[in-house]
Enzyme design. Structure first.
Site, short mmCIF file in Angstrom:
data_model
loop_
_atom_site.label_atom_id
_atom_site.label_comp_id
_atom_site.label_asym_id
_atom_site.label_seq_id
_atom_site.Cartn_x
_atom_site.Cartn_y
_atom_site.Cartn_z
CG HIS A 24 -1.52 1.04 1.17
ND1 HIS A 24 -1.89 2.42 0.69
CD2 HIS A 24 -3.05 0.85 0.58
CE1 HIS A 24 -3.22 2.46 0.94
NE2 HIS A 24 -4.03 1.63 0.78
CG ASP A 49 -8.33 -4.29 -2.96
OD1 ASP A 49 -7.72 -3.49 -3.33
OD2 ASP A 49 -9.61 -4.15 -2.89
C1 SDX Z 1 -6.42 0.21 -3.08
O1 SDX Z 1 -4.49 4.55 -2.15
C2 SDX Z 1 -4.97 4.02 -1.74
O2 SDX Z 1 -5.76 4.30 -0.48
C3 SDX Z 1 -5.53 2.46 -2.57
C4 SDX Z 1 -7.01 1.83 -1.52
C5 SDX Z 1 -8.09 2.39 -1.27
O3 SDX Z 1 -8.85 2.47 -0.23
O4 SDX Z 1 -8.44 3.44 -2.48
O5 SDX Z 1 -5.99 1.48 -0.04
C6 SDX Z 1 -7.28 0.62 -2.23
O6 SDX Z 1 -5.96 0.08 -4.24
C7 SDX Z 1 -5.19 -0.78 -2.28
C8 SDX Z 1 -4.41 -1.67 -3.14
C9 SDX Z 1 -4.53 -3.07 -3.76
N1 SDX Z 1 -3.46 -3.08 -5.11
C10 SDX Z 1 -2.75 -4.54 -5.01
O7 SDX Z 1 -3.46 -4.65 -4.07
C11 SDX Z 1 -2.03 -4.34 -6.18
C12 SDX Z 1 -0.70 -4.92 -5.81
N2 SDX Z 1 0.33 -3.50 -4.82
C13 SDX Z 1 0.84 -3.05 -5.83
O8 SDX Z 1 0.87 -2.73 -7.09
C14 SDX Z 1 2.18 -2.32 -4.90
O9 SDX Z 1 1.60 -1.87 -3.65
C15 SDX Z 1 0.16 -0.33 -4.99
C16 SDX Z 1 0.31 -0.21 -6.46
C17 SDX Z 1 -1.02 -1.11 -3.91
C18 SDX Z 1 1.29 1.08 -4.15
O10 SDX Z 1 2.36 0.90 -4.76
P1 SDX Z 1 3.38 1.60 -4.51
O11 SDX Z 1 3.54 2.49 -3.59
O12 SDX Z 1 4.17 2.49 -6.02
O13 SDX Z 1 5.19 1.12 -4.58
P2 SDX Z 1 5.99 0.43 -5.72
O14 SDX Z 1 5.02 -0.31 -6.66
O15 SDX Z 1 6.86 1.57 -5.74
O16 SDX Z 1 6.21 -0.81 -4.57
C19 SDX Z 1 8.07 -0.91 -3.01
C20 SDX Z 1 8.33 -2.02 -3.63
C21 SDX Z 1 8.69 -2.23 -4.83
O17 SDX Z 1 9.65 -3.67 -5.19
P3 SDX Z 1 10.90 -2.26 -5.36
O18 SDX Z 1 11.24 -2.03 -6.86
O19 SDX Z 1 11.31 -1.47 -4.30
O20 SDX Z 1 11.93 -3.47 -5.01
O21 SDX Z 1 7.13 -3.06 -3.43
C22 SDX Z 1 7.31 -4.36 -3.98
C23 SDX Z 1 7.65 -2.81 -5.20
O22 SDX Z 1 8.17 -4.07 -6.33
N3 SDX Z 1 5.88 -4.01 -4.02
C24 SDX Z 1 5.34 -5.42 -4.29
C25 SDX Z 1 3.61 -5.66 -4.19
N4 SDX Z 1 4.09 -4.25 -3.27
C26 SDX Z 1 4.70 -3.59 -4.26
N5 SDX Z 1 5.88 -7.36 -5.18
C27 SDX Z 1 5.45 -8.17 -4.46
N6 SDX Z 1 3.64 -7.98 -4.22
C28 SDX Z 1 3.20 -6.70 -3.96
N7 SDX Z 1 1.86 -6.70 -3.99
#
Ligand code: SDX
Length: 391
Positions: free
Chosen positions: A270, A327
């Protein structure tokens, strides 16, 4: 470029506005709507009470609630001409594409939303009242069943359930366990400060576009698999793990090598929460409770718990503070309630609608300027046009 621009891709460290609606503390995993904790509201309030609280700033008195709830009951019918638009969609249309289109179409049926000052409350009622009605059309048609009309003698959630599951051939009785579970889920999704879809609603509304057009844009943003669409992706991921023998560590490893596998664990991580998403905690507990009350034994619940366990004990996730988000478990409950996977994000939209409305209203009341971010230009420098015969 005149002046200087600070680049902040994805607005990871940029505050877009001031807001008095929802408070999040990502480190502590705290979520409050207008100062009330999400835990208390989920346990003690009705979804429409929370909708009123978010939009008007205070919990309604009995009289205010009666007026609000009655107005909603009396606006659940949708203009029959909207059905002609709906009938134009292929049966295979994803319910989110139908929802965003029909909500946008509402700006054609209620043009006073664009220019009539003071008509806002009428459109707020119309949206909250009609979204569930529209949402059920896709599901019924996907089954080849007739759509149901709303009934004024049913409360908001019972009306939705009746429109989803009632059939002309037999009496449909709302199961209180199902209604209560839905009430909690809708409250938990109701607002979440400046997330992607809410920021979209505010940005579109900042150009003085009407409420329906702004909400339609929010629905489109929510559909993305990284945002609200994740609840559908989670179930599809858990099903894939189950079909693949249930070995969660294999999927944790795939997620750790995201750069090569391109795989990420949906329902994890998140932008704000660097601790447990408080909503995920409540939903995880509710999942056990609801499934046992309904006598549903869903193997993906154990897979989800196993996946959570494996991830939370793995350095890759611990270092990046990746925890289950809202989710991760929600789809398991929706499924136990009989709601199909492609309707999960629609459920998120129905829950989030009051939050979007509250944020749009606040943006208008605080006279936010039109949103227009800058950029850092990296394209070609000035060059002469070359006629096509010389290229
Ligand atoms: C919602 O914003 C809100 O409040 C949203 C929400 C709401 O109520 O409105 O809470 C609802 O959208 C919840 C999130 C649902 N999405 C998912 O579950 C999809 C999987 N999650 C990711 O795509 C990600 O965690 C996000 C999109 C939620 C957040 O992305 P960020 O903040 O841009 O973080 P990032 O992608 O830069 O990740 C940071 C690191 C990365 O690794 P490095 O590049 O540092 O090596 O963490 C890793 C990412 O690769 N990472 C994950 C991961 N999420 C982040 N690795 C594996 N699995 C994951 N789910």
């Amino acid at each position: 470029q005149t002046g200087y621009v600070t680049l902040d891709r994805g607005y990871k460290n940029t505050g877009a506005t001031k807001s008095a609606i929802t408070f999040l503390d990502g480190e502590q995993g705290i979520l409050q709507y207008r100062g009330y904790s999400i835990e208390e509201l989920a346990a003690k309030a009705s979804f429409l009470e929370v909708a009123y609280l978010l939009i008007y700033g205070e919990l309604p008195t009995q009289e205010q609630y009666a007026t609000f709830e009655t107005a909603i009951r009396r606006h659940t019918l949708v203009n029959e001409d909207m059905r002609k638009i709906f009938d134009g969609f292929p049966v295979s249309a994803h319910p989110m594409s139908v929802l965003s289109s029909l909500v946008s179409a509402m700006s054609a049926f209620y043009p006073d939303a664009q220019d009539e000052k003071g008509s806002e409350d009428r459109h707020i009622i119309r949206l909250i009242a009609k979204l569930p009605t529209i949402a059920t059309w896709s599901y019924k048609r996907s089954l080849g069943h007739p759509t149901n009309y709303p009934k004024n003698n049913l409360d908001y959630i019972s009306n939705f359930l009746n429109m989803m599951f009632a059939l002309p051939v037999e009496e449909y009785k709302v199961d209180p366990v199902v209604a209560e579970a839905l009430n909690v889920l809708l409250i938990l999704h109701a607002d979440h400060e400046q997330n992607c879809s809410t920021s979209t609603v505010r940005l579109v509304g900042s150009s003085q576009a009407n409420l329906y057009s702004s909400i339609s844009a929010g629905i489109s943003a929510l559909w993305g698999p990284l945002h609200g669409g994740a609840n559908q992706e989670v179930i599809e991921m858990l099903e894939a793990i189950k079909a693949d023998g249930g070995d969660v560590s294999k999927y944790v490893d795939m997620a750790k090598n995201a750069k090569t596998t391109g795989f990420r664990l949906f329902g994890f991580g998140h932008r704000v929460y660097k601790n447990f998403d408080p909503r995920a905690k409540i939903i995880k507990k509710a999942a056990d409770d609801v499934l046992s009350k309904l006598g549903v034994n869903d193997p993906v619940l154990e897979i989800a718990k196993g996946l959570e366990e494996a991830a939370l004990n793995d350095d890759y996730f611990v270092q990046r503070k990746l925890y289950p988000n809202v989710d991760f478990y929600s789809g398991i409950i929706y499924r136990a309630l009989g709601i199909p996977t492609n309707m999960f994000t629609v459920m998120f939209a129905i829950g989030r609608l009051p939050g979007w409305i509250a944020q749009w209203k606040e943006m208008r009341e605080t006279k936010e300027p039109i949103g227009r971010p800058r950029q850092i230009y990296t394209g070609a420098t000035l060059r002469e046009f070359v006629p096509i015969e010389k290229r």
